[in-house]
Design a protein around this motif. Structure first.
Motif, PDB file in Angstrom:
ATOM      1  N   LEU A  32       0.845  -1.194   0.000  1.00 46.96           N
ATOM      2  CA  LEU A  32       0.000   0.000   0.000  1.00 46.96           C
ATOM      3  C   LEU A  32       0.886   1.251   0.000  1.00 46.96           C
ATOM      4  O   LEU A  32       0.640   2.198  -0.744  1.00 46.96           O
ATOM      5  N   ARG A  33       1.910   1.241   0.803  1.00 43.21           N
ATOM      6  CA  ARG A  33       2.824   2.382   0.878  1.00 43.21           C
ATOM      7  C   ARG A  33       3.503   2.615  -0.468  1.00 43.21           C
ATOM      8  O   ARG A  33       3.679   3.765  -0.891  1.00 43.21           O
ATOM      9  N   LEU A  34       3.873   1.526  -1.158  1.00 47.17           N
ATOM     10  CA  LEU A  34       4.458   1.666  -2.498  1.00 47.17           C
ATOM     11  C   LEU A  34       3.494   2.381  -3.439  1.00 47.17           C
ATOM     12  O   LEU A  34       3.880   3.305  -4.156  1.00 47.17           O
ATOM     13  N   MET A  35       2.254   1.940  -3.447  1.00 47.63           N
ATOM     14  CA  MET A  35       1.268   2.541  -4.350  1.00 47.63           C
ATOM     15  C   MET A  35       1.008   3.996  -3.996  1.00 47.63           C
ATOM     16  O   MET A  35       0.892   4.848  -4.880  1.00 47.63           O
ATOM     17  N   GLU A  36       0.913   4.291  -2.708  1.00 48.20           N
ATOM     18  CA  GLU A  36       0.686   5.672  -2.281  1.00 48.20           C
ATOM     19  C   GLU A  36       1.854   6.574  -2.664  1.00 48.20           C
ATOM     20  O   GLU A  36       1.677   7.772  -2.850  1.00 48.20           O
ATOM     21  N   ALA A  37       3.035   5.995  -2.803  1.00 49.29           N
ATOM     22  CA  ALA A  37       4.224   6.753  -3.195  1.00 49.29           C
ATOM     23  C   ALA A  37       4.362   6.870  -4.710  1.00 49.29           C
ATOM     24  O   ALA A  37       5.325   7.457  -5.202  1.00 49.29           O
ATOM     25  N   GLY A  38       3.426   6.291  -5.448  1.00 51.36           N
ATOM     26  CA  GLY A  38       3.418   6.449  -6.897  1.00 51.36           C
ATOM     27  C   GLY A  38       3.790   5.228  -7.709  1.00 51.36           C
ATOM     28  O   GLY A  38       3.771   5.278  -8.934  1.00 51.36           O
ATOM     29  N   THR A  39       4.126   4.129  -7.069  1.00 51.19           N
ATOM     30  CA  THR A  39       4.414   2.909  -7.815  1.00 51.19           C
ATOM     31  C   THR A  39       3.136   2.393  -8.452  1.00 51.19           C
ATOM     32  O   THR A  39       2.106   2.303  -7.787  1.00 51.19           O
ATOM     33  N   GLN A  40       3.210   2.084  -9.728  1.00 50.47           N
ATOM     34  CA  GLN A  40       2.041   1.526 -10.415  1.00 50.47           C
ATOM     35  C   GLN A  40       1.696   0.171  -9.811  1.00 50.47           C
ATOM     36  O   GLN A  40       2.581  -0.684  -9.676  1.00 50.47           O
ATOM     37  N   PRO A  41       0.442  -0.053  -9.460  1.00 51.16           N
ATOM     38  CA  PRO A  41       0.065  -1.354  -8.899  1.00 51.16           C
ATOM     39  C   PRO A  41       0.199  -2.462  -9.934  1.00 51.16           C
ATOM     40  O   PRO A  41      -0.167  -2.281 -11.090  1.00 51.16           O
ATOM     41  N   HIS A  42       0.747  -3.575  -9.495  1.00 48.84           N
ATOM     42  CA  HIS A  42       0.891  -4.728 -10.372  1.00 48.84           C
ATOM     43  C   HIS A  42       0.723  -5.976  -9.521  1.00 48.84           C
ATOM     44  O   HIS A  42       1.464  -6.176  -8.556  1.00 48.84           O
ATOM     45  N   PHE A  43      -0.233  -6.801  -9.873  1.00 46.77           N
ATOM     46  CA  PHE A  43      -0.556  -7.967  -9.070  1.00 46.77           C
ATOM     47  C   PHE A  43       0.655  -8.874  -8.846  1.00 46.77           C
ATOM     48  O   PHE A  43       0.887  -9.353  -7.735  1.00 46.77           O
ATOM     49  N   ILE A  44       1.443  -9.091  -9.878  1.00 46.66           N
ATOM     50  CA  ILE A  44       2.599  -9.973  -9.720  1.00 46.66           C
ATOM     51  C   ILE A  44       3.562  -9.405  -8.677  1.00 46.66           C
ATOM     52  O   ILE A  44       4.074 -10.129  -7.831  1.00 46.66           O
ATOM     53  N   GLY A  45       3.785  -8.107  -8.718  1.00 43.21           N
ATOM     54  CA  GLY A  45       4.656  -7.487  -7.730  1.00 43.21           C
ATOM     55  C   GLY A  45       4.162  -7.699  -6.311  1.00 43.21           C
ATOM     56  O   GLY A  45       4.950  -7.924  -5.380  1.00 43.21           O
ATOM     57  N   TYR A  46       2.845  -7.644  -6.158  1.00 39.66           N
ATOM     58  CA  TYR A  46       2.255  -7.858  -4.834  1.00 39.66           C
ATOM     59  C   TYR A  46       2.473  -9.295  -4.363  1.00 39.66           C
ATOM     60  O   TYR A  46       2.964  -9.538  -3.268  1.00 39.66           O
ATOM     61  N   PHE A  64      -5.370  -7.815  -3.242  1.00 33.61           N
ATOM     62  CA  PHE A  64      -4.685  -6.822  -4.069  1.00 33.61           C
ATOM     63  C   PHE A  64      -5.666  -5.783  -4.595  1.00 33.61           C
ATOM     64  O   PHE A  64      -5.393  -4.576  -4.544  1.00 33.61           O
ATOM     65  N   ASP A  65      -6.808  -6.232  -5.087  1.00 36.23           N
ATOM     66  CA  ASP A  65      -7.806  -5.289  -5.609  1.00 36.23           C
ATOM     67  C   ASP A  65      -8.299  -4.344  -4.518  1.00 36.23           C
ATOM     68  O   ASP A  65      -8.520  -3.155  -4.764  1.00 36.23           O
ATOM     69  N   ARG A  66      -8.458  -4.857  -3.301  1.00 41.74           N
ATOM     70  CA  ARG A  66      -8.846  -3.994  -2.171  1.00 41.74           C
ATOM     71  C   ARG A  66      -7.761  -2.976  -1.863  1.00 41.74           C
ATOM     72  O   ARG A  66      -8.043  -1.814  -1.575  1.00 41.74           O
ATOM     73  N   LEU A  67      -6.509  -3.421  -1.887  1.00 41.87           N
ATOM     74  CA  LEU A  67      -5.398  -2.508  -1.632  1.00 41.87           C
ATOM     75  C   LEU A  67      -5.322  -1.412  -2.688  1.00 41.87           C
ATOM     76  O   LEU A  67      -5.057  -0.249  -2.369  1.00 41.87           O
ATOM     77  N   LYS A  68      -5.544  -1.769  -3.947  1.00 44.70           N
ATOM     78  CA  LYS A  68      -5.537  -0.768  -5.019  1.00 44.70           C
ATOM     79  C   LYS A  68      -6.605   0.289  -4.771  1.00 44.70           C
ATOM     80  O   LYS A  68      -6.346   1.484  -4.898  1.00 44.70           O
ATOM     81  N   ALA A  69      -7.806  -0.165  -4.413  1.00 43.73           N
ATOM     82  CA  ALA A  69      -8.902   0.770  -4.139  1.00 43.73           C
ATOM     83  C   ALA A  69      -8.556   1.653  -2.941  1.00 43.73           C
ATOM     84  O   ALA A  69      -8.818   2.858  -2.944  1.00 43.73           O
ATOM     85  N   GLN A  70      -7.956   1.062  -1.926  1.00 47.19           N
ATOM     86  CA  GLN A  70      -7.563   1.815  -0.737  1.00 47.19           C
ATOM     87  C   GLN A  70      -6.500   2.864  -1.085  1.00 47.19           C
ATOM     88  O   GLN A  70      -6.553   3.995  -0.606  1.00 47.19           O
TER      89      GLN A  70
END
Length: 116
Positions: free
Chosen positions: A40-54, A81-87
């Motif tokens: 979540l912190r990665l995504m909030e910092a601007g990293t594009q969400p990617h399921f494999i990375g998760y 992962f989908d919940r984290l993306k939405a969050q």
């Protein structure tokens, strides 16, 4: 001295750099946070969400190779992962930020000023 992020199975220099941009500098920090909070912190910092990375991160924290994630476990992780993306989207919106990729694209063509 703290263990580097890349000491976690499946994570390498690119992951280490992404976590550093998110303010996470050690494997211990990730272990303490857990996979969900760290990603979540990665995504909030601007990293594009990617399921494999998760799921690579989840598997690595369990000491398992990334390709060990299959079947029902993989389906359950996809839901998380989908919940984290939405969050992450909600968090960025609540903080007044725009979608990082969209913001970068608009800045590149001069529609909005570049953020520091």
């Amino acid at each position: 001295m703290a263990d580097p992020v890349s000491s976690i199975l499946n994570l390498g220099p690119a992951s280490e750099a992404a976590f550093a941009r998110a303010g996470i500098h050690s494997a211990e920090e990730i272990r303490e946070m857990g996979a969900d909070a760290a990603y979540l912190r990665l995504m909030e910092a601007g990293t594009q969400p990617h399921f494999i990375g998760y799921y690579v991160l989840v598997m690595g924290l369990q000491g398992r190779p990334w390709n060990d994630c299959q079947g029902e476990e993989k389906k359950a992780l996809r839901v998380k992962f989908d919940r984290l993306k939405a969050q992450a989207r909600a968090s960025v919106a609540a903080s007044g930020g725009a979608d990082h990729a969209l913001d970068a694209a608009l800045a590149a063509i001069g529609v909005v000023p570049k953020r520091p």
